[in-house]
Motif scaffolding. Structure first.
Motif, PDB file in Angstrom:
ATOM      1  N   ILE A   3       0.871  -1.189   0.000  1.00 39.13           N
ATOM      2  CA  ILE A   3       0.000   0.000   0.000  1.00 39.13           C
ATOM      3  C   ILE A   3       0.898   1.227   0.000  1.00 39.13           C
ATOM      4  O   ILE A   3       1.785   1.349   0.855  1.00 39.13           O
ATOM      5  N   CYS A  16       0.425  -5.024   3.441  1.00 42.84           N
ATOM      6  CA  CYS A  16      -0.909  -5.277   3.990  1.00 42.84           C
ATOM      7  C   CYS A  16      -1.255  -6.744   3.738  1.00 42.84           C
ATOM      8  O   CYS A  16      -1.197  -7.219   2.593  1.00 42.84           O
ATOM      9  N   ILE A  22      -6.698  -1.995   5.912  1.00 41.10           N
ATOM     10  CA  ILE A  22      -5.582  -1.136   5.517  1.00 41.10           C
ATOM     11  C   ILE A  22      -5.120  -0.271   6.696  1.00 41.10           C
ATOM     12  O   ILE A  22      -3.931  -0.108   6.936  1.00 41.10           O
ATOM     13  N   VAL A  49      -8.874   5.918  -3.138  1.00 39.89           N
ATOM     14  CA  VAL A  49      -8.068   4.933  -3.855  1.00 39.89           C
ATOM     15  C   VAL A  49      -7.751   5.509  -5.233  1.00 39.89           C
ATOM     16  O   VAL A  49      -8.648   5.743  -6.042  1.00 39.89           O
ATOM     17  N   GLY A  52      -5.556   0.578  -7.883  1.00 42.40           N
ATOM     18  CA  GLY A  52      -5.630  -0.710  -7.203  1.00 42.40           C
ATOM     19  C   GLY A  52      -7.063  -1.099  -6.871  1.00 42.40           C
ATOM     20  O   GLY A  52      -7.996  -0.303  -7.029  1.00 42.40           O
ATOM     21  N   VAL A  54      -9.825  -2.766  -4.068  1.00 45.06           N
ATOM     22  CA  VAL A  54     -10.056  -2.951  -2.627  1.00 45.06           C
ATOM     23  C   VAL A  54     -11.417  -3.607  -2.406  1.00 45.06           C
ATOM     24  O   VAL A  54     -12.267  -3.622  -3.305  1.00 45.06           O
ATOM     25  N   THR A  79     -11.695  -1.431   5.120  1.00 44.65           N
ATOM     26  CA  THR A  79     -11.332  -1.828   3.756  1.00 44.65           C
ATOM     27  C   THR A  79     -10.101  -2.719   3.723  1.00 44.65           C
ATOM     28  O   THR A  79      -9.124  -2.462   4.435  1.00 44.65           O
ATOM     29  N   ARG A  80     -10.180  -3.743   2.886  1.00 48.72           N
ATOM     30  CA  ARG A  80      -9.033  -4.625   2.649  1.00 48.72           C
ATOM     31  C   ARG A  80      -8.524  -4.402   1.226  1.00 48.72           C
ATOM     32  O   ARG A  80      -9.307  -4.059   0.342  1.00 48.72           O
ATOM     33  N   ALA A  81      -7.241  -4.670   1.023  1.00 55.52           N
ATOM     34  CA  ALA A  81      -6.661  -4.522  -0.325  1.00 55.52           C
ATOM     35  C   ALA A  81      -6.776  -5.845  -1.064  1.00 55.52           C
ATOM     36  O   ALA A  81      -6.552  -6.904  -0.491  1.00 55.52           O
ATOM     37  N   ASP A  84      -1.984  -4.501  -4.989  1.00 51.29           N
ATOM     38  CA  ASP A  84      -1.198  -3.336  -4.568  1.00 51.29           C
ATOM     39  C   ASP A  84      -2.051  -2.091  -4.814  1.00 51.29           C
ATOM     40  O   ASP A  84      -2.784  -2.035  -5.812  1.00 51.29           O
ATOM     41  N   CYS A  85      -1.968  -1.128  -3.916  1.00 49.47           N
ATOM     42  CA  CYS A  85      -2.846   0.057  -4.050  1.00 49.47           C
ATOM     43  C   CYS A  85      -2.073   1.338  -3.807  1.00 49.47           C
ATOM     44  O   CYS A  85      -1.106   1.358  -3.032  1.00 49.47           O
TER      45      CYS A  85
END
Ligand SMILES: Cc1cc2nc3c(=O)[nH]c(=O)nc-3n(C[C@H](O)[C@H](O)[C@H](O)COP(=O)(O)OP(=O)(O)OC[C@H]3O[C@@H](n4cnc5c(N)ncnc54)[C@H](O)[C@@H]3O)c2cc1C
Ligand code: FES
Length: 345
Positions: A3, A16, A22, A49, A52, A54, A79-81, A84-85
């Motif tokens: 991240i 992450c 996140i 964002v 990426g 999420v 929020t989860r990834a 890659d963000c």
């Protein structure tokens, strides 16, 4: 997953985990990302964002009301990834090396009712935890979606056990879950310590604590820490504890113990919002003052002309109570930098 966070004061990158939120990933790795509740209600952890994919876990989180999801706005605590963000955060970020929060497992034991709708319980941790007085942990169980925040009641260094208190919310998920398990031992996931409404004796301040209901939790930790270092030898303390009726007051014995250990420099007032106080002090604990009224008004009256510029105010409880109290403190001339609060939303 990587991240990258672009903030007002620079760009930071951290790892992450697949199931990790996140916000928690960043905090765990020493980035002071913006947050307050860590559980989806305040909106402080908002980010956009830029690149990426999420997954937003709680789409209806109250903290997300003002966000623009079509533009990529998210709450980092929900929020989860999925890849890659790159995120943009509208504030400055600091880094820290000490007292980083971490995930742990916990076992809840010793659930005991203090009043008809308040329960005290102990959380035994898989790894000891250092925390500051006034901080909280987030608990999650497989039986419910989402985490719930609870403030530590005790204070300890390298604590293997922390004490927490829950005020039952009618129809509340965690409330019903815990109250149905009075005699059980239950496993939970724990993330913490979290929170910035902390008491640090080295700041050398007088303290005023204004709590509504279970908001007294963190204040108990603050008082325990203060008494242990004999803070009240040199500084004054005032605690205002708002409850509906006298029967709703809890931790009164401990509060009386703190008053007794304060060399006359700590006063505690219990404010009854739905009952007339018939005696000037608690009938069983004469060192605790008793009065009627909303706690923020009681505190404002009692403190009129008594604030000095070396006072730190701590406020915790339901959001309406916290907002009213902060307003009253500001009217009384307390600068916002001297007010630390937790909204129990
Ligand atoms: C910093 C902080 C400290 C707190 N300290 C205490 C304390 O010491 N004692 C105390 O009694 N209360 C405390 N609270 C309030 C507590 O976290 C709970 O909100 C309260 O116990 C009610 O929880 P519930 O599950 O019974 O109610 P619910 O209405 O079921 O849930 C309340 C909260 O749980 C989370 N939640 C609910 N549904 C979801 C979902 N689908 N996905 C993700 N999240 C969800 C949200 O944060 C929501 O506001 C604190 C809150 C905060 C923010
Ligand atoms: S910190 Fe995420 S909504 Fe409060």
């Amino acid at each position: 997953m990587k991240i990258t966070v672009e903030s007002k004061n620079g760009t930071y990158t951290f790892d992450c985990g697949e199931k990790e939120k996140i916000l928690y990933a960043g905090l765990r790795q020493g980035l002071n990302l913006p947050y307050e509740c860590a559980t989806g209600t305040c909106g402080t952890c908002r980010a956009r964002v830029v690149r990426g994919n999420v997954e937003v876990r709680w789409k209806d989180a109250p903290g997300g009301k003002k966000l623009k999801p079509d533009k990529g706005d998210i709450l980092m605590c929900q929020t989860r990834a999925l890849s890659d963000c790159v995120l943009r955060v509208p504030s400055e970020i600091a880094t820290r090396d000490d007292n980083r929060p971490a995930p742990r497992r916990g076992v809840i034991r010793g659930i005991r009712k203090l009043t008809s709708d308040v329960a005290h319980f102990d959380l035994h941790l898989s790894e000891p935890m250092d925390f500051e007085a006034g901080q909280f942990v987030v608990l999650e169980t497989d039986d419910l979606s989402g985490g719930r925040a609870y403030s530590m009641v005790n204070f300890d260094i390298r604590a293997g056990r922390v004490s927490l208190v829950l005020k039952r919310k009618l129809g509340g998920g965690f409330s019903d879950w815990l109250f149905a398990r009075e005699n059980d031992e239950v496993q939970v996931e724990v993330f913490g310590p979290l929170g910035r409404a902390v008491f640090r004796p080295e700041e050398r301040r007088n303290i005023i604590c204004i709590a509504g209901g279970s908001g007294i939790a963190g204040m108990m930790s603050i008082l325990e820490r203060a008494v242990r270092v004999d803070h009240f030898r040199n500084y004054k303390g005032a605690v205002f504890f708002g409850v509906r009726t006298l029967a709703d007051a809890f931790y009164v014995e401990a509060l009386a113990r703190y008053v007794a250990a304060s060399r006359g420099n700590l006063e505690v007032t219990i404010a009854l919002s739905h009952e007339t106080a018939t005696t000037p002090t608690h009938p069983d604990y004469l060192s605790l003052k008793l009065t009627s009224g909303m706690v923020h008004e009681v505190a404002a009256r009692a403190m009129e002309g008594r604030y000095d510029d070396n006072t730190m105010a701590y406020v915790a409880g339901p959001p309406i109570m916290v907002d009213s109290t902060i307003r009253a403190l500001i009217i009384a001339g307390v600068p916002t930098s001297d007010i630390r609060y937790d909204k129990f939303s």
